[in-house]
Design a protein around this motif. Structure first.
Motif, PDB file in Angstrom:
ATOM      1  N   VAL A   1      16.916-145.501 -31.835  1.00 19.10           N
ATOM      2  CA  VAL A   1      16.737-146.740 -32.588  1.00 19.10           C
ATOM      3  C   VAL A   1      15.344-146.773 -33.211  1.00 19.10           C
ATOM      4  N   THR A   2      15.300-147.083 -34.509  1.00 16.70           N
ATOM      5  CA  THR A   2      14.047-147.326 -35.213  1.00 16.70           C
ATOM      6  C   THR A   2      14.113-148.742 -35.763  1.00 16.70           C
ATOM      7  N   ALA A   3      13.100-149.535 -35.456  1.00 14.60           N
ATOM      8  CA  ALA A   3      13.055-150.919 -35.931  1.00 14.60           C
ATOM      9  C   ALA A   3      11.847-151.113 -36.837  1.00 14.60           C
ATOM     10  N   ILE A   4      12.096-151.712 -37.976  1.00 14.65           N
ATOM     11  CA  ILE A   4      11.022-152.134 -38.877  1.00 14.65           C
ATOM     12  C   ILE A   4      10.949-153.642 -38.712  1.00 14.65           C
ATOM     13  N   ALA A   5       9.866-154.110 -38.088  1.00 11.32           N
ATOM     14  CA  ALA A   5       9.794-155.515 -37.705  1.00 11.32           C
ATOM     15  C   ALA A   5       8.368-156.041 -37.801  1.00 11.32           C
ATOM     16  N   ALA A   6       8.267-157.363 -37.765  1.00 11.34           N
ATOM     17  CA  ALA A   6       6.960-158.025 -37.820  1.00 11.34           C
ATOM     18  C   ALA A   6       6.364-158.256 -36.433  1.00 11.34           C
ATOM     19  N   PHE A   7       7.138-157.954 -35.371  1.00 10.24           N
ATOM     20  CA  PHE A   7       6.682-158.186 -34.006  1.00 10.24           C
ATOM     21  C   PHE A   7       6.920-156.944 -33.155  1.00 10.24           C
ATOM     22  N   PRO A   8       5.994-156.619 -32.253  1.00 11.78           N
ATOM     23  CA  PRO A   8       6.189-155.453 -31.376  1.00 11.78           C
ATOM     24  C   PRO A   8       7.139-155.763 -30.228  1.00 11.78           C
ATOM     25  N   TYR A   9       7.810-154.744 -29.728  1.00 14.91           N
ATOM     26  CA  TYR A   9       8.731-154.908 -28.608  1.00 14.91           C
ATOM     27  C   TYR A   9       7.984-155.166 -27.299  1.00 14.91           C
ATOM     28  N   LYS A  10       6.808-154.598 -27.146  1.00 13.72           N
ATOM     29  CA  LYS A  10       5.918-154.782 -25.982  1.00 13.72           C
ATOM     30  C   LYS A  10       6.463-154.174 -24.690  1.00 13.72           C
ATOM     31  N   GLU A  11       7.357-153.240 -24.809  1.00 19.12           N
ATOM     32  CA  GLU A  11       7.866-152.515 -23.648  1.00 19.12           C
ATOM     33  C   GLU A  11       8.174-151.094 -24.096  1.00 19.12           C
ATOM     34  N   GLN A  12       7.828-150.132 -23.271  1.00 18.00           N
ATOM     35  CA  GLN A  12       8.059-148.734 -23.606  1.00 18.00           C
ATOM     36  C   GLN A  12       9.538-148.399 -23.398  1.00 18.00           C
ATOM     37  N   LEU A  13      10.205-147.960 -24.453  1.00 16.77           N
ATOM     38  CA  LEU A  13      11.598-147.546 -24.365  1.00 16.77           C
ATOM     39  C   LEU A  13      11.735-146.130 -24.899  1.00 16.77           C
TER      40      LEU A  13
ATOM     41  N   GLU B   1       9.127-148.106 -33.364  1.00 13.85           N
ATOM     42  CA  GLU B   1       8.968-149.305 -34.170  1.00 13.85           C
ATOM     43  C   GLU B   1       7.913-149.082 -35.242  1.00 13.85           C
ATOM     44  N   ILE B   2       8.182-149.668 -36.374  1.00 13.34           N
ATOM     45  CA  ILE B   2       7.253-149.657 -37.493  1.00 13.34           C
ATOM     46  C   ILE B   2       6.907-151.119 -37.744  1.00 13.34           C
TER      47      ILE B   2
ATOM     48  N   HIS C   1      14.285-164.441 -34.664  1.00 11.09           N
ATOM     49  CA  HIS C   1      15.256-163.376 -34.940  1.00 11.09           C
ATOM     50  C   HIS C   1      14.959-162.155 -34.075  1.00 11.09           C
ATOM     51  N   PHE C   2      13.689-161.812 -33.967  1.00 11.04           N
ATOM     52  CA  PHE C   2      13.303-160.644 -33.176  1.00 11.04           C
ATOM     53  C   PHE C   2      13.633-160.853 -31.702  1.00 11.04           C
ATOM     54  N   LEU C   3      13.275-162.016 -31.166  1.00 10.01           N
ATOM     55  CA  LEU C   3      13.524-162.287 -29.744  1.00 10.01           C
ATOM     56  C   LEU C   3      15.014-162.263 -29.424  1.00 10.01           C
ATOM     57  N   MET C   4      15.825-162.745 -30.337  1.00  7.61           N
ATOM     58  CA  MET C   4      17.263-162.767 -30.129  1.00  7.61           C
ATOM     59  C   MET C   4      17.839-161.340 -30.054  1.00  7.61           C
ATOM     60  N   LEU C   5      17.271-160.404 -30.798  1.00  5.11           N
ATOM     61  CA  LEU C   5      17.829-159.059 -30.885  1.00  5.11           C
ATOM     62  C   LEU C   5      17.212-158.056 -29.905  1.00  5.11           C
TER      63      LEU C   5
ATOM     64  N   SER D   1      17.377-157.679 -26.721  1.00  2.00           N
ATOM     65  CA  SER D   1      18.322-157.146 -25.732  1.00  2.00           C
ATOM     66  C   SER D   1      19.256-156.112 -26.356  1.00  2.00           C
ATOM     67  N   PHE D   2      19.577-156.254 -27.640  1.00  2.00           N
ATOM     68  CA  PHE D   2      20.407-155.260 -28.321  1.00  2.00           C
ATOM     69  C   PHE D   2      19.658-153.934 -28.457  1.00  2.00           C
ATOM     70  N   PHE D   3      18.343-153.996 -28.795  1.00  2.00           N
ATOM     71  CA  PHE D   3      17.543-152.771 -28.886  1.00  2.00           C
ATOM     72  C   PHE D   3      17.632-152.013 -27.570  1.00  2.00           C
ATOM     73  N   LYS D   4      17.385-152.732 -26.493  1.00  2.00           N
ATOM     74  CA  LYS D   4      17.348-152.104 -25.173  1.00  2.00           C
ATOM     75  C   LYS D   4      18.708-151.507 -24.805  1.00  2.00           C
ATOM     76  N   GLU D   5      19.764-152.229 -25.054  1.00  2.00           N
ATOM     77  CA  GLU D   5      21.106-151.740 -24.730  1.00  2.00           C
ATOM     78  C   GLU D   5      21.459-150.494 -25.550  1.00  2.00           C
ATOM     79  N   LEU D   6      21.098-150.498 -26.813  1.00  2.00           N
ATOM     80  CA  LEU D   6      21.386-149.331 -27.659  1.00  2.00           C
ATOM     81  C   LEU D   6      20.674-148.083 -27.153  1.00  2.00           C
ATOM     82  N   VAL D   7      19.388-148.192 -26.804  1.00  2.00           N
ATOM     83  CA  VAL D   7      18.672-147.002 -26.321  1.00  2.00           C
ATOM     84  C   VAL D   7      19.165-146.585 -24.938  1.00  2.00           C
TER      85      VAL D   7
END
Length: 71
Positions: free
Chosen positions: A38-50, A55-56, A20-24, A26-32
């Motif tokens: 954008v604030t994301a509460i997730a179980a996985f880090p984005y691993k790229e500085q945006l 992220e929490i 689910h995280f990997l699928m979304l 590109s949406f995080f990046k496009e929104l910013v």
């Protein structure tokens, strides 16, 4: 004259599987890139500085992997 509206967006992804995280991502990046905060509460880090991305990281209370063994 045009006006631009940006928003503060909260994304909740507590699911412990990475699909689910990997699928979304590109949406995080496009929104910013479009200026949204954008604030994301997730179980996985984005691993790229945006910029405009916070992220929490959480640890889910269940382990999805245990249920998939042997399937």
């Amino acid at each position: 004259m045009s006006s631009i509206h940006t928003y503060k967006i909260l994304i909740l992804l507590p699911f412990p599987g990475p699909s689910h995280f990997l699928m979304l991502k590109s949406f995080f990046k496009e929104l910013v890139q479009r200026g949204h905060e954008v604030t994301a509460i997730a179980a996985f880090p984005y691993k790229e500085q945006l910029s405009n991305y916070t992220e929490i990281l959480i640890t889910p209370t269940w382990d999805f992997g245990d249920r998939c063994e042997g399937v």
